[in-house]
Design an enzyme around this catalytic site. Structure first.
Site, PDB file in Angstrom:
ATOM      1  N   HIS A  93      -3.714  -4.832  -0.515  1.00 25.51           N
ATOM      2  CA  HIS A  93      -3.337  -5.456   0.750  1.00 25.51           C
ATOM      3  C   HIS A  93      -3.440  -6.978   0.637  1.00 25.51           C
ATOM      4  CE1 HIS A  93      -3.179  -1.891   3.412  1.00 25.51           C
ATOM      5  NE2 HIS A  93      -4.050  -1.380   2.543  1.00 25.51           N
ATOM      6  N   GLU A 125      -2.737  -9.104   2.878  1.00 20.75           N
ATOM      7  CA  GLU A 125      -3.218  -9.632   4.154  1.00 20.75           C
ATOM      8  C   GLU A 125      -4.728  -9.513   4.294  1.00 20.75           C
ATOM      9  OE1 GLU A 125      -2.700  -5.263   5.013  1.00 20.75           O
ATOM     10  OE2 GLU A 125      -1.770  -6.768   3.718  1.00 20.75           O
ATOM     11  N   CYS A 153       0.841  -1.194   0.000  1.00 22.09           N
ATOM     12  CA  CYS A 153       0.000   0.000   0.000  1.00 22.09           C
ATOM     13  C   CYS A 153       0.883   1.254   0.000  1.00 22.09           C
ATOM     14  CB  CYS A 153      -0.994  -0.026   1.157  1.00 22.09           C
ATOM     15  SG  CYS A 153      -2.351   1.179   0.945  1.00 22.09           S
TER      16      CYS A 153
END
Length: 226
Positions: free
Chosen positions: A207, A209, A99
């Protein structure tokens, strides 16, 4: 100075496990704990740290980033993260930015009229996307190039984005096919850099995750490169 370790199955036992060691740079960015957990699920021994020795000795370094470009740059420099990133890359050691951790790898960022020097690993400027709705929030597909190791097996998956700013041009060229950067694009109002693979430096605007199993596989793919 804070540090924590995580693996997919309990406390880290170090390099004796045969798992790759990944340091997550702890410089004040938010959302680091979900990154640590995702890396552990991807098969790494993970340490959240700002200790220079731990950062330099890890097999891979992940640089998270949430918030404003200028704030992230300031926080990175406070813990000498810019120097550590530069030293790792100079030695061919793997670094992954996520990011705003991707955005700061470029030469500069412009947010609300404020221009801030980035880390300068890549030429170019990060600016606000020209889109009818901002932020760009939610799932989106990407256009990965042939030969991408990062997106191997997940080229057609969707990934989770939360951002209003991005790099919309890529000008860096390699000296040959072996060193040519591989750039992945996405679109929200206009095309922007969704990911880049450039030698030891890799970065994603989205992202991993927060991107479910596709994001975990992407992290596995990255870990397999070192």
């Amino acid at each position: 100075m804070t540090a924590e370790s995580a693996t997919g199955a309990g406390p880290s036992t170090g390099s004796g496990t045969g798992r790759k060691r990944v340091a997550v740079l702890d410089y004040g960015s938010g959302n680091v704990h979900s990154v640590v957990k995702a890396l552990a699920r991807a098969g790494a021994d993970v340490e959240l740290t700002r200790d220079p020795a731990a950062v330099m000795n890890a097999d891979g370094l992940l640089v998270p980033g949430v918030g404003a470009f200028d704030a992230v740059i300031s926080q990175l420099r406070e813990v000498r993260g810019d120097e550590l990133i530069d030293r790792r890359l100079a030695g061919g050691r793997a670094v992954l930015g996520i990011c705003v951790g991707e955005q700061v790898m470029f030469e500069r960022g412009v947010e609300r009229g404020v221009e801030t020097d980035g880390l300068g690993q890549w030429p170019g400027t990060v600016r606000e996307l020209r889109a009818p709705v901002l932020p760009h929030m939610g799932w989106n597909t990407v256009d990965a190039p042939e030969g991408s190791r990062l997106f191997a097996g997940i080229e057609h998956e969707r990934f989770y984005f939360v951002h209003s700013y991005a790099a919309t041009e890529w000008t860096l060229e390699g000296r040959g096919e072996a060193t040519k950067p591989l750039v992945t694009w996405a679109e929200h109002g206009e095309r922007f850099v969704a990911a880049a693979e450039n030698g030891p430096l890799t970065a994603t605007q989205f992202h991993p995750e927060k991107s479910g199993e596709a994001g975990i596989q992407l992290l596995r793919n990255w870990i397999a490169t070192f």
